[in-house]
Write a protein that holds these residues in place. Structure first.
Motif, PDB file in Angstrom:
ATOM      1  N   VAL A 223       0.815  -1.218   0.000  1.00 54.71           N
ATOM      2  CA  VAL A 223       0.000   0.000   0.000  1.00 54.71           C
ATOM      3  C   VAL A 223       0.850   1.269   0.000  1.00 54.71           C
ATOM      4  O   VAL A 223       0.456   2.274  -0.580  1.00 54.71           O
ATOM      5  N   TYR A 224       2.034   1.222   0.611  1.00 58.61           N
ATOM      6  CA  TYR A 224       2.899   2.400   0.586  1.00 58.61           C
ATOM      7  C   TYR A 224       3.580   2.595  -0.762  1.00 58.61           C
ATOM      8  O   TYR A 224       4.146   3.652  -1.015  1.00 58.61           O
ATOM      9  N   ALA A 225       3.512   1.598  -1.647  1.00 59.17           N
ATOM     10  CA  ALA A 225       4.034   1.743  -3.002  1.00 59.17           C
ATOM     11  C   ALA A 225       3.017   2.416  -3.922  1.00 59.17           C
ATOM     12  O   ALA A 225       3.351   2.834  -5.027  1.00 59.17           O
ATOM     13  N   LEU A 226       1.784   2.560  -3.444  1.00 56.17           N
ATOM     14  CA  LEU A 226       0.727   3.176  -4.245  1.00 56.17           C
ATOM     15  C   LEU A 226       0.798   4.695  -4.176  1.00 56.17           C
ATOM     16  O   LEU A 226       1.406   5.267  -3.282  1.00 56.17           O
ATOM     17  N   ARG A 227       0.096   5.340  -5.125  1.00 57.11           N
ATOM     18  CA  ARG A 227      -0.056   6.793  -5.057  1.00 57.11           C
ATOM     19  C   ARG A 227      -0.893   7.117  -3.813  1.00 57.11           C
ATOM     20  O   ARG A 227      -1.773   6.341  -3.433  1.00 57.11           O
ATOM     21  N   PRO A 228      -0.623   8.256  -3.172  1.00 60.20           N
ATOM     22  CA  PRO A 228      -1.402   8.610  -1.978  1.00 60.20           C
ATOM     23  C   PRO A 228      -2.914   8.603  -2.226  1.00 60.20           C
ATOM     24  O   PRO A 228      -3.691   8.227  -1.353  1.00 60.20           O
ATOM     25  N   ALA A 229      -3.330   8.977  -3.416  1.00 57.04           N
ATOM     26  CA  ALA A 229      -4.764   9.000  -3.722  1.00 57.04           C
ATOM     27  C   ALA A 229      -5.379   7.597  -3.699  1.00 57.04           C
ATOM     28  O   ALA A 229      -6.578   7.446  -3.450  1.00 57.04           O
ATOM     29  N   ASP A 230      -4.573   6.576  -3.946  1.00 61.31           N
ATOM     30  CA  ASP A 230      -5.064   5.203  -3.975  1.00 61.31           C
ATOM     31  C   ASP A 230      -4.867   4.472  -2.648  1.00 61.31           C
ATOM     32  O   ASP A 230      -5.386   3.377  -2.450  1.00 61.31           O
ATOM     33  N   PHE A 231      -4.119   5.075  -1.762  1.00 63.43           N
ATOM     34  CA  PHE A 231      -3.724   4.430  -0.515  1.00 63.43           C
ATOM     35  C   PHE A 231      -4.918   4.069   0.364  1.00 63.43           C
ATOM     36  O   PHE A 231      -5.050   2.921   0.804  1.00 63.43           O
ATOM     37  N   THR A 232      -5.781   5.025   0.632  1.00 55.41           N
ATOM     38  CA  THR A 232      -6.865   4.825   1.596  1.00 55.41           C
ATOM     39  C   THR A 232      -7.804   3.691   1.184  1.00 55.41           C
ATOM     40  O   THR A 232      -8.163   2.850   2.003  1.00 55.41           O
TER      41      THR A 232
END
Length: 53
Positions: free
Chosen positions: A10-19
């Protein structure tokens, strides 16, 4: 569920996709009755990127 693997993913994702991804993993951990993983993953904070979303 391997909470460490989920954290890396999840930390490899864009912040917008994280949640959304984090919440989906929390729901999955709860369905699997893995309360420790649900608590660990649920406590992750959304990352920020300097310079914008």
């Amino acid at each position: 569920m391997d909470a460490d693997a989920v954290i890396f993913e999840v930390y490899a994702l864009r912040p917008a996709d994280f949640t959304g991804a984090r919440d989906a993993y929390v729901a999955r951990a709860r369905r699997e009755k893995d309360t420790a993983a649900a608590a660990t993953i649920g406590g992750l904070r959304r990352p920020t990127w300097p310079g914008g979303p």
